[in-house]
Design a protein around this motif. Structure first.
Motif, PDB file in Angstrom:
ATOM      1  N   ASN A  28     -18.538  -8.433  12.912  1.00  0.00           N
ATOM      2  CA  ASN A  28     -18.357  -7.549  14.798  1.00  0.00           C
ATOM      3  C   ASN A  28     -17.593  -6.178  14.361  1.00  0.00           C
ATOM      4  O   ASN A  28     -16.435  -6.217  14.022  1.00  0.00           O
ATOM      5  CB  ASN A  28     -18.226  -8.403  15.550  1.00  0.00           C
ATOM      6  N   ASN A  31     -18.499  -3.656  18.802  1.00  0.00           N
ATOM      7  CA  ASN A  31     -18.251  -4.173  19.720  1.00  0.00           C
ATOM      8  C   ASN A  31     -17.426  -4.853  20.338  1.00  0.00           C
ATOM      9  O   ASN A  31     -16.467  -5.285  19.587  1.00  0.00           O
ATOM     10  CB  ASN A  31     -19.569  -5.154  19.967  1.00  0.00           C
ATOM     11  N   GLN A  32     -16.663  -5.022  21.770  1.00  0.00           N
ATOM     12  CA  GLN A  32     -15.620  -5.914  21.843  1.00  0.00           C
ATOM     13  C   GLN A  32     -15.968  -7.063  21.427  1.00  0.00           C
ATOM     14  O   GLN A  32     -15.334  -7.966  21.295  1.00  0.00           O
ATOM     15  CB  GLN A  32     -14.907  -5.453  23.091  1.00  0.00           C
ATOM     16  N   GLU A  33     -16.923  -7.425  22.626  1.00  0.00           N
ATOM     17  CA  GLU A  33     -17.456  -9.208  21.908  1.00  0.00           C
ATOM     18  C   GLU A  33     -18.686  -8.512  21.718  1.00  0.00           C
ATOM     19  O   GLU A  33     -19.986  -7.729  22.113  1.00  0.00           O
ATOM     20  CB  GLU A  33     -18.075  -9.533  23.477  1.00  0.00           C
ATOM     21  N   SER A  58     -15.840 -11.883  17.983  1.00  0.00           N
ATOM     22  CA  SER A  58     -15.249 -11.209  18.316  1.00  0.00           C
ATOM     23  C   SER A  58     -14.881 -10.127  17.637  1.00  0.00           C
ATOM     24  O   SER A  58     -15.255  -9.643  16.288  1.00  0.00           O
ATOM     25  CB  SER A  58     -13.761 -11.725  19.202  1.00  0.00           C
ATOM     26  N   PHE A  59     -13.997  -8.608  18.090  1.00  0.00           N
ATOM     27  CA  PHE A  59     -13.788  -7.629  17.132  1.00  0.00           C
ATOM     28  C   PHE A  59     -13.326  -8.191  15.664  1.00  0.00           C
ATOM     29  O   PHE A  59     -12.534  -9.022  15.633  1.00  0.00           O
ATOM     30  CB  PHE A  59     -13.022  -6.251  17.874  1.00  0.00           C
ATOM     31  N   ASN A  60     -14.361  -7.567  15.028  1.00  0.00           N
ATOM     32  CA  ASN A  60     -13.624  -7.672  13.254  1.00  0.00           C
ATOM     33  C   ASN A  60     -13.999  -9.344  12.880  1.00  0.00           C
ATOM     34  O   ASN A  60     -13.940  -9.891  12.052  1.00  0.00           O
ATOM     35  CB  ASN A  60     -12.539  -7.863  12.978  1.00  0.00           C
ATOM     36  N   GLU A  61     -14.092 -10.083  14.495  1.00  0.00           N
ATOM     37  CA  GLU A  61     -14.537 -11.489  13.984  1.00  0.00           C
ATOM     38  C   GLU A  61     -16.331 -11.465  13.052  1.00  0.00           C
ATOM     39  O   GLU A  61     -16.863 -10.782  12.962  1.00  0.00           O
ATOM     40  CB  GLU A  61     -14.919 -12.923  14.582  1.00  0.00           C
ATOM     41  N   SER A  88     -23.678  -1.877  20.438  1.00  0.00           N
ATOM     42  CA  SER A  88     -23.776  -0.348  20.426  1.00  0.00           C
ATOM     43  C   SER A  88     -24.400   0.368  19.526  1.00  0.00           C
ATOM     44  O   SER A  88     -24.798   1.693  20.079  1.00  0.00           O
ATOM     45  CB  SER A  88     -22.336   0.008  20.337  1.00  0.00           C
TER      46      SER A  88
END
Length: 226
Positions: A28, A31-33, A58-61, A88
């Protein structure tokens, strides 16, 4: 591995009814999630062993999808991996899947033989570049790559420049404990599989001439033209 949308994911030549896998990382980055709603694979020879449907990052996960390729017969195969999410920038993410299956006994390029899992039986053909000059192993090459062959009967029977066909497992010479793939890749007996055959083709000898390159060129993979 990471890949851009629409790009190809290619599996090296795989013997029929065996399986080769690749891990695809999904990260990711926007997106925020990131909510993944569905992950699908088309093509009966391709499958996924990691179901990320209805998962959220989550972001960067990042998460990993494991792709499998299992050809039932010899031939070329195509499929597609598709990931649906709330991204997005790209709600539908696709990768094109490409694989090749080969049957036992079918001659494959040495470059493909060098990519199979240890213990896989392969049949390759090439010119002998080292016979018994060093007491084994022999070395053969085609127009794609080269590989060592440790089989004393071949060492003593073949001559430099001979054209040969060899069938036996791919393994490595590993003189000390260490991870697989760190030592000399070769065709040889593997875990008791010593059903090794070879044929010296009755054709004119063709002694492969070495190409002069610098150490820098060798390390970079860039070779001078012939």
């Amino acid at each position: 591995m990471g890949a851009d949308a629409g790009s190809d994911v290619s599996f090296s030549a795989t013997s029929t009814n065996s399986t080769r896998t690749k891990d695809i990382e999904i990260t990711n980055l926007g997106n925020q999630e990131l909510v993944i709603s569905e992950v699908t694979v088309s093509g009966p020879e391709f499958s996924i062993s990691s179901d990320l449907a209805d998962s959220a990052l989550s972001f960067n996960e990042e998460a990993v999808v494991t792709l499998s390729f299992t050809p039932e017969s010899e031939g070329n195969y195509q499929g597609q991996l598709q990931v649906e999410s709330n991204a997005s920038n790209q709600a539908t993410f696709t990768l094109e899947l490409i694989g090749e299956g080969f049957a036992d006994g079918a001659i494959i390029p040495i470059s493909d033989a060098r990519q199979v899992e240890f213990g896989t039986r392969v049949t390759v053909a090439g010119r002998v570049t080292v016979a018994n000059e060093f007491g084994g192993p022999a070395h053969i090459q085609d127009n794609t790559a080269a590989i060592a062959v440790y089989w004393p009967e071949l060492h003593s029977a073949a001559q430099f420049g001979d054209s040969v066909i060899v069938t036996e497992p791919v393994t490595e010479f590993n003189p000390v404990d260490g991870p697989d793939g760190d030592f000399l890749l070769q065709i040889a007996e593997h875990n008791g599989d010593d059903d090794i055959t070879f044929e010296i083709i009755d054709t004119e000898s063709n002694k492969v001439e070495p190409k002069l390159v610098t150490i820098e060129e060798m390390n970079s993979g860039i070779m001078k033209p012939s």
